[in-house]
Write a protein that holds these residues in place. Structure first.
Motif, PDB file in Angstrom:
ATOM      1  N   GLU A  67      29.968 -38.219 -50.620  1.00  0.00           N
ATOM      2  CA  GLU A  67      31.805 -37.763 -50.751  1.00  0.00           C
ATOM      3  C   GLU A  67      32.127 -36.054 -50.465  1.00  0.00           C
ATOM      4  N   PHE A  68      30.856 -35.884 -51.197  1.00  0.00           N
ATOM      5  CA  PHE A  68      31.358 -34.501 -50.815  1.00  0.00           C
ATOM      6  C   PHE A  68      31.306 -33.739 -49.421  1.00  0.00           C
ATOM      7  N   ALA A  69      29.838 -33.783 -48.944  1.00  0.00           N
ATOM      8  CA  ALA A  69      29.683 -33.774 -47.543  1.00  0.00           C
ATOM      9  C   ALA A  69      30.810 -34.311 -46.849  1.00  0.00           C
ATOM     10  N   SER A  96      38.475 -27.356 -57.600  1.00  0.00           N
ATOM     11  CA  SER A  96      39.918 -26.468 -56.419  1.00  0.00           C
ATOM     12  C   SER A  96      38.575 -26.853 -55.008  1.00  0.00           C
ATOM     13  N   PRO A  97      39.132 -26.542 -53.504  1.00  0.00           N
ATOM     14  CA  PRO A  97      38.133 -26.274 -52.928  1.00  0.00           C
ATOM     15  C   PRO A  97      38.971 -24.450 -52.665  1.00  0.00           C
ATOM     16  N   VAL A  98      37.764 -23.962 -52.120  1.00  0.00           N
ATOM     17  CA  VAL A  98      38.367 -22.513 -51.681  1.00  0.00           C
ATOM     18  C   VAL A  98      38.214 -22.574 -50.425  1.00  0.00           C
ATOM     19  N   SER A 106      43.526 -29.225 -47.975  1.00  0.00           N
ATOM     20  CA  SER A 106      43.562 -30.898 -49.168  1.00  0.00           C
ATOM     21  C   SER A 106      42.111 -31.644 -48.137  1.00  0.00           C
ATOM     22  N   ILE A 107      41.410 -31.804 -49.571  1.00  0.00           N
ATOM     23  CA  ILE A 107      40.143 -33.425 -49.235  1.00  0.00           C
ATOM     24  C   ILE A 107      40.806 -34.122 -50.550  1.00  0.00           C
ATOM     25  N   SER A 108      39.531 -35.196 -49.912  1.00  0.00           N
ATOM     26  CA  SER A 108      40.121 -36.619 -50.315  1.00  0.00           C
ATOM     27  C   SER A 108      39.111 -37.228 -49.937  1.00  0.00           C
ATOM     28  N   LEU A 130      46.626 -34.495 -50.616  1.00  0.00           N
ATOM     29  CA  LEU A 130      46.185 -35.220 -49.611  1.00  0.00           C
ATOM     30  C   LEU A 130      45.603 -36.088 -50.847  1.00  0.00           C
ATOM     31  N   ASP A 131      45.702 -37.892 -50.580  1.00  0.00           N
ATOM     32  CA  ASP A 131      45.196 -38.222 -51.711  1.00  0.00           C
ATOM     33  C   ASP A 131      44.739 -39.242 -50.837  1.00  0.00           C
ATOM     34  N   ILE A 132      43.566 -40.483 -51.165  1.00  0.00           N
ATOM     35  CA  ILE A 132      43.693 -41.094 -50.971  1.00  0.00           C
ATOM     36  C   ILE A 132      43.044 -42.409 -51.677  1.00  0.00           C
ATOM     37  N   LYS A 174      51.587 -39.253 -56.509  1.00  0.00           N
ATOM     38  CA  LYS A 174      51.229 -38.370 -57.724  1.00  0.00           C
ATOM     39  C   LYS A 174      50.090 -37.970 -57.613  1.00  0.00           C
ATOM     40  N   GLU A 175      49.135 -37.773 -57.288  1.00  0.00           N
ATOM     41  CA  GLU A 175      47.744 -37.328 -57.131  1.00  0.00           C
ATOM     42  C   GLU A 175      48.121 -35.909 -55.455  1.00  0.00           C
ATOM     43  N   ALA A 176      48.607 -36.651 -54.418  1.00  0.00           N
ATOM     44  CA  ALA A 176      49.060 -36.173 -53.606  1.00  0.00           C
ATOM     45  C   ALA A 176      49.750 -34.591 -53.960  1.00  0.00           C
ATOM     46  N   GLN A 181      50.935 -29.638 -55.711  1.00  0.00           N
ATOM     47  CA  GLN A 181      51.499 -27.902 -56.704  1.00  0.00           C
ATOM     48  C   GLN A 181      50.381 -27.075 -57.233  1.00  0.00           C
ATOM     49  N   TYR A 182      49.162 -27.633 -57.601  1.00  0.00           N
ATOM     50  CA  TYR A 182      48.322 -27.013 -57.930  1.00  0.00           C
ATOM     51  C   TYR A 182      48.074 -25.457 -56.974  1.00  0.00           C
ATOM     52  N   SER A 183      47.709 -25.559 -55.868  1.00  0.00           N
ATOM     53  CA  SER A 183      47.316 -24.431 -55.204  1.00  0.00           C
ATOM     54  C   SER A 183      48.202 -23.237 -55.525  1.00  0.00           C
ATOM     55  N   ILE A 188      47.485 -27.176 -64.551  1.00  0.00           N
ATOM     56  CA  ILE A 188      47.264 -28.819 -64.368  1.00  0.00           C
ATOM     57  C   ILE A 188      48.204 -29.737 -65.184  1.00  0.00           C
ATOM     58  N   LEU A 189      48.665 -30.678 -64.252  1.00  0.00           N
ATOM     59  CA  LEU A 189      50.002 -31.935 -64.942  1.00  0.00           C
ATOM     60  C   LEU A 189      49.355 -33.082 -65.373  1.00  0.00           C
ATOM     61  N   GLU A 190      50.333 -33.190 -66.046  1.00  0.00           N
ATOM     62  CA  GLU A 190      50.448 -34.718 -66.534  1.00  0.00           C
ATOM     63  C   GLU A 190      50.954 -35.806 -65.662  1.00  0.00           C
ATOM     64  N   ALA A 193      54.538 -35.933 -65.808  1.00  0.00           N
ATOM     65  CA  ALA A 193      55.403 -34.126 -65.671  1.00  0.00           C
ATOM     66  C   ALA A 193      56.260 -34.420 -64.059  1.00  0.00           C
ATOM     67  N   LEU A 194      56.339 -35.379 -63.436  1.00  0.00           N
ATOM     68  CA  LEU A 194      56.538 -36.067 -61.701  1.00  0.00           C
ATOM     69  C   LEU A 194      56.792 -37.013 -61.956  1.00  0.00           C
ATOM     70  N   ARG A 195      58.255 -37.390 -61.109  1.00  0.00           N
ATOM     71  CA  ARG A 195      58.691 -38.700 -60.874  1.00  0.00           C
ATOM     72  C   ARG A 195      58.255 -38.827 -59.055  1.00  0.00           C
TER      73      ARG A 195
HETATM   74  C1  LIG Z   1      42.185 -32.958 -58.815  1.00  0.00           C
HETATM   75  C2  LIG Z   1      41.657 -34.724 -59.300  1.00  0.00           C
HETATM   76  C3  LIG Z   1      43.104 -34.873 -58.968  1.00  0.00           C
HETATM   77  C4  LIG Z   1      41.245 -34.950 -57.658  1.00  0.00           C
HETATM   78  O1  LIG Z   1      40.668 -36.883 -58.101  1.00  0.00           O
HETATM   79  P1  LIG Z   1      39.877 -37.305 -57.602  1.00  0.00           P
HETATM   80  O2  LIG Z   1      39.910 -38.570 -58.300  1.00  0.00           O
HETATM   81  O3  LIG Z   1      38.686 -36.751 -58.181  1.00  0.00           O
HETATM   82  O4  LIG Z   1      40.085 -37.623 -56.523  1.00  0.00           O
HETATM   83  P2  LIG Z   1      39.976 -37.338 -54.886  1.00  0.00           P
HETATM   84  O5  LIG Z   1      38.648 -37.536 -53.499  1.00  0.00           O
HETATM   85  O6  LIG Z   1      41.534 -38.364 -53.933  1.00  0.00           O
HETATM   86  O7  LIG Z   1      39.805 -35.296 -54.765  1.00  0.00           O
HETATM   87  C5  LIG Z   1      39.067 -34.937 -54.925  1.00  0.00           C
HETATM   88  C6  LIG Z   1      38.463 -32.952 -54.340  1.00  0.00           C
HETATM   89  O8  LIG Z   1      39.946 -33.540 -54.555  1.00  0.00           O
HETATM   90  C7  LIG Z   1      39.937 -31.682 -54.363  1.00  0.00           C
HETATM   91  N1  LIG Z   1      40.227 -30.959 -55.674  1.00  0.00           N
HETATM   92  C8  LIG Z   1      39.483 -30.879 -56.810  1.00  0.00           C
HETATM   93  N2  LIG Z   1      40.572 -30.322 -57.871  1.00  0.00           N
HETATM   94  C9  LIG Z   1      41.469 -29.640 -56.943  1.00  0.00           C
HETATM   95  C10 LIG Z   1      42.881 -29.190 -57.669  1.00  0.00           C
HETATM   96  N3  LIG Z   1      42.811 -29.171 -58.719  1.00  0.00           N
HETATM   97  N4  LIG Z   1      43.769 -28.844 -57.243  1.00  0.00           N
HETATM   98  C11 LIG Z   1      43.631 -29.309 -55.296  1.00  0.00           C
HETATM   99  N5  LIG Z   1      42.321 -29.531 -55.115  1.00  0.00           N
HETATM  100  C12 LIG Z   1      41.784 -30.158 -55.593  1.00  0.00           C
HETATM  101  C13 LIG Z   1      38.375 -31.090 -54.349  1.00  0.00           C
HETATM  102  O9  LIG Z   1      38.176 -30.750 -52.864  1.00  0.00           O
HETATM  103  C14 LIG Z   1      37.618 -32.978 -54.436  1.00  0.00           C
HETATM  104  O10 LIG Z   1      36.704 -33.035 -53.410  1.00  0.00           O
HETATM  105  P3  LIG Z   1      36.087 -32.206 -53.822  1.00  0.00           P
HETATM  106  O11 LIG Z   1      34.536 -32.185 -54.842  1.00  0.00           O
HETATM  107  O12 LIG Z   1      34.712 -33.189 -52.434  1.00  0.00           O
HETATM  108  O13 LIG Z   1      35.617 -31.131 -52.747  1.00  0.00           O
HETATM  109  C15 LIG Z   1      42.019 -34.788 -60.108  1.00  0.00           C
HETATM  110  O14 LIG Z   1      40.816 -35.002 -60.121  1.00  0.00           O
HETATM  111  C16 LIG Z   1      42.571 -34.077 -61.321  1.00  0.00           C
HETATM  112  O15 LIG Z   1      42.026 -33.335 -61.995  1.00  0.00           O
HETATM  113  N6  LIG Z   1      43.263 -34.392 -62.340  1.00  0.00           N
HETATM  114  C17 LIG Z   1      44.210 -34.067 -63.110  1.00  0.00           C
HETATM  115  C18 LIG Z   1      45.090 -34.503 -63.555  1.00  0.00           C
HETATM  116  C19 LIG Z   1      45.866 -35.410 -62.495  1.00  0.00           C
HETATM  117  O16 LIG Z   1      45.753 -36.134 -61.814  1.00  0.00           O
HETATM  118  N7  LIG Z   1      47.385 -34.905 -62.635  1.00  0.00           N
HETATM  119  C20 LIG Z   1      47.809 -35.872 -61.754  1.00  0.00           C
HETATM  120  C21 LIG Z   1      49.246 -34.969 -62.414  1.00  0.00           C
HETATM  121  S1  LIG Z   1      50.729 -35.785 -61.407  1.00  0.00           S
END
Ligand SMILES: CC(C)(COP(=O)(O)OP(=O)(O)OC[C@H]1O[C@@H](n2cnc3c(N)ncnc32)[C@H](O)[C@@H]1OP(=O)(O)O)[C@@H](O)C(=O)NCCC(=O)NCCS
Length: 240
Positions: A67-69, A96-98, A106-108, A130-132, A174-176, A181-183, A188-190, A193-195
């Motif tokens: 999945e990472f690749a 988070s991706p650099v 953004s990656i998902s 992005l979220d899928i 919310k995940e997207a 917002q994280y970048s 880190i949000l609960e 924090a969003l509606r």
């Molecule tokens: C970041 C997060 C949302 C990723 O969720 P996931 O279930 O692993 O699902 P996805 O496959 O959609 O996303 C993974 C990708 O997100 C990216 N990612 C990880 N942390 C991230 C962050 N803090 N900010 C942005 N992107 C992030 C990475 O690219 C990762 O893929 P990779 O590790 O292969 O590079 C989740 O793991 C997380 O940390 N959640 C924190 C709490 C939360 O969800 N709060 C929502 C409140 S509104």
């Protein structure tokens, strides 16, 4: 209910051709954003750049490597579509991706499909999310954790047969929004924090901040796109 949500909800999709369908909806996005998706099974785990491979712990299992690749492969394709050379995308200690200098993205990945959205900072885009998610209903037991009271009240007005998928769409939005917002906030949000307000017929959602998350203030709004395709829900947003 969005007719696509209804029609697609019974499908389970695994093939690369179906993942192409996911990309077909990318016309909804900001024109400066390039979106690419692929079937995770179509990508070899060993295909990542050595600098990217070094970001994975040695203990990472095969499915995680794949999945990472796949996410990196989609990002590379999206960068290529912007006319950029192949450059590795690192991983920060917070996961988070650099992105290379001058790029936002953004990656998902879901269980079967990966995707990436990428843009040039010079286009004015400061952050992307992005979220899928697989198009499967959210377990009702999770509603209190994922949805705030107003969202739950709205879900209660919808026919019971639709609620699970609508709750999943809220989760996806919310995940997207969280990633976007994280970048900018590095916070880190609960989920509380969003509606989220969904407008599925228009493929739009709004995510309102219910608390201050600098640089965002209470009631600030993120606006994103959401669509159903290839047995998945995709939510994406870009902040200018
Ligand atoms: C970041 C997060 C949302 C990723 O969720 P996931 O279930 O692993 O699902 P996805 O496959 O959609 O996303 C993974 C990708 O997100 C990216 N990612 C990880 N942390 C991230 C962050 N803090 N900010 C942005 N992107 C992030 C990475 O690219 C990762 O893929 P990779 O590790 O292969 O590079 C989740 O793991 C997380 O940390 N959640 C924190 C709490 C939360 O969800 N709060 C929502 C409140 S509104």
């Amino acid at each position: 209910m969005d007719r696509h949500l209804q029609r697609e909800s019974s499908r389970t999709v695994r093939s690369p051709n179906d993942s192409d369908t996911l990309s077909a909806s990318a016309g909804l996005l900001d024109p400066a954003v390039r979106f690419r998706s692929c079937a995770i099974a179509s990508v070899e785990p060993g295909s990542v750049h050595p600098a990217e491979a070094a970001c994975l712990p040695a203990t990472a299992v095969e499915s995680r490597r794949r999945e990472f690749a796949a996410g990196r492969a989609c990002a590379a394709e999206a960068m290529k579509a912007l006319g950029l050379p192949l450059e590795p995308i690192g991983t920060a200690t917070d996961r988070s991706p650099v992105w290379p200098e001058g790029i936002v993205g953004s990656i998902s990945h879901s269980g079967s499909i990966a995707g990436a959205s990428v843009a040039l900072r010079s286009s004015g885009i400061r952050a992307i999310g992005l979220d899928i998610e697989e198009l499967l209903p959210l377990d009702e037991e999770l509603y209190p954790e994922i949805c705030v009271e107003e969202e739950r009240a709205w879900l209660a007005t919808r026919p019971p047969s639709e609620r699970g998928l609508l709750a999943k769409a809220i989760f996806c939005a919310k995940e997207a929004s969280y990633k976007c917002q994280y970048s900018l906030s590095r916070q880190i949000l609960e989920f509380a924090a969003l509606r989220v307000e969904l407008d599925l017929p228009q493929h739009r959602f709004s995510a309102y901040f219910l608390e201050e998350v600098a640089p965002f203030a209470v009631r600030d709004r993120l606006v994103g796109r959401i669509w159903i395709s290839a047995g998945h829900i995709v939510a994406a947003l870009a902040v200018r």
